[in-house]
Design a protein around this motif. Structure first.
Motif, mmCIF file in Angstrom:
data_model
loop_
_atom_site.group_PDB
_atom_site.id
_atom_site.type_symbol
_atom_site.label_atom_id
_atom_site.label_comp_id
_atom_site.label_asym_id
_atom_site.label_seq_id
_atom_site.Cartn_x
_atom_site.Cartn_y
_atom_site.Cartn_z
ATOM 1 N N ASP A 62 0.842 -1.205 0.000
ATOM 2 C CA ASP A 62 0.000 0.000 0.000
ATOM 3 C C ASP A 62 0.873 1.249 0.000
ATOM 4 O O ASP A 62 0.597 2.225 -0.712
ATOM 5 C CB ASP A 62 -0.916 0.008 1.230
ATOM 6 N N ARG A 66 1.867 4.414 -3.096
ATOM 7 C CA ARG A 66 1.681 5.854 -2.880
ATOM 8 C C ARG A 66 2.895 6.673 -3.294
ATOM 9 O O ARG A 66 2.826 7.900 -3.333
ATOM 10 C CB ARG A 66 1.373 6.114 -1.398
ATOM 11 N N SER A 195 -8.954 -1.264 -8.581
ATOM 12 C CA SER A 195 -8.165 -0.351 -7.759
ATOM 13 C C SER A 195 -8.261 -0.761 -6.292
ATOM 14 O O SER A 195 -9.152 -1.516 -5.895
ATOM 15 C CB SER A 195 -8.667 1.083 -7.930
ATOM 16 N N ASP A 197 -9.171 1.087 -3.866
ATOM 17 C CA ASP A 197 -10.284 1.764 -3.205
ATOM 18 C C ASP A 197 -11.506 0.855 -3.111
ATOM 19 O O ASP A 197 -12.060 0.423 -4.120
ATOM 20 C CB ASP A 197 -10.651 3.039 -3.974
ATOM 21 N N GLU A 208 -9.694 5.042 -0.323
ATOM 22 C CA GLU A 208 -8.934 6.242 -0.653
ATOM 23 C C GLU A 208 -9.313 7.339 0.348
ATOM 24 O O GLU A 208 -10.494 7.583 0.587
ATOM 25 C CB GLU A 208 -9.264 6.707 -2.071
ATOM 26 N N GLU A 210 -8.410 11.420 1.589
ATOM 27 C CA GLU A 210 -7.721 12.691 1.406
ATOM 28 C C GLU A 210 -7.506 13.305 2.793
ATOM 29 O O GLU A 210 -8.465 13.746 3.435
ATOM 30 C CB GLU A 210 -8.547 13.631 0.532
#
Length: 230
Positions: A62, A66, A195, A197, A208, A210
């Motif tokens: 993971d 990123r 993905s 997510d 996901e 933010e």
């Protein structure tokens, strides 16, 4: 020579979650708890097991995904175990009556057929699938990660891959990921990748997020700055 039985199973996947996540699945399985040899004695299997998978590996991938220029995707192997051949002792199975050809009616008493694939439930099915999978990975250029059984890496493509039974987690150089899935699918039946997510790997569900930059600011004290940390 071994003798066993197969039987159907139907179950509800993700029963512990909200009904919107439920999936009804059916499969035929081998009764690995009730296998006999040609003399009627209980069959004995090797204690050799499959490789361990670690949550640490998944979380590390993971983080790798990123890194700028990198990405990551999950994928499932379709009907993984029966992609592999059953090795070792010749195994004969008694199939359920409703799965037998009509032409057999009245001709045979408890007929058997040879089991040729590593059907789920066989004590060594997971091992045969893993061996089959590793052969495919080597053809694609992956190498085993030392001391980390579930991990594999590709030097030239700058990719890392973790496998948990039939779950694949591939991360690394973003431009290499899609071509590598295509290469792997030449040797393994793999569903279309997704993905991270909303997906699940080795238990945890991935989302996901933010982060709030204002809340993530860290105040560094003056003594810390003097130690060279900034």
């Amino acid at each position: 020579m071994h003798f066993g039985r197969v039987f159907p199973l139907c179950h509800k996947k993700h029963a512990e979650l909200d009904a919107s996540h439920w999936k009804y699945k059916g499969r035929f399985v081998f009764g690995g708890n009730n296998v006999f040899d040609e003399n009627g004695f209980g069959a004995v299997f090797s204690e050799q097991g499959t490789s361990a998978s670690h949550q640490t590996a998944g979380k590390w991938l993971d983080a790798v995904a990123r890194i700028p220029g990198n990405s990551g995707e999950d994928a499932d192997a379709a009907s993984a175990y029966i992609q592999a051949r059953l090795e070792g002792n010749t195994t004969w199975i008694e199939s359920p009556p409703h799965q037998r050809p009509k032409s057999w009616d009245g001709k045979f008493f408890r007929p058997v057929v040879q089991l040729k694939l590593a059907l789920y439930g066989h004590p060594l099915a997971g091992l045969f699938w893993e061996k089959h999978c590793k052969v495919a990975l080597r053809k694609c250029g992956f190498e085993p990660a030392p001391a980390w059984e579930c991990m594999h890496y590709h030097r030239s493509k700058k990719l890392s891959l973790s496998i948990y039974v039939d779950d694949f987690k591939l991360t690394g150089k973003a431009s290499s990921i899609k071509p590598m899935w295509i290469e792997l699918q030449k040797y393994l039946k793999i569903d279309p990748p997704t993905s991270f997510d909303g997906g699940r790997y080795l238990g945890p569900t991935q989302f996901e997020v933010e982060p709030n930059k204002e809340l993530s600011l860290i105040h560094i004290s003056e003594p810390t700055r003097r130690r060279g940390i900034s």
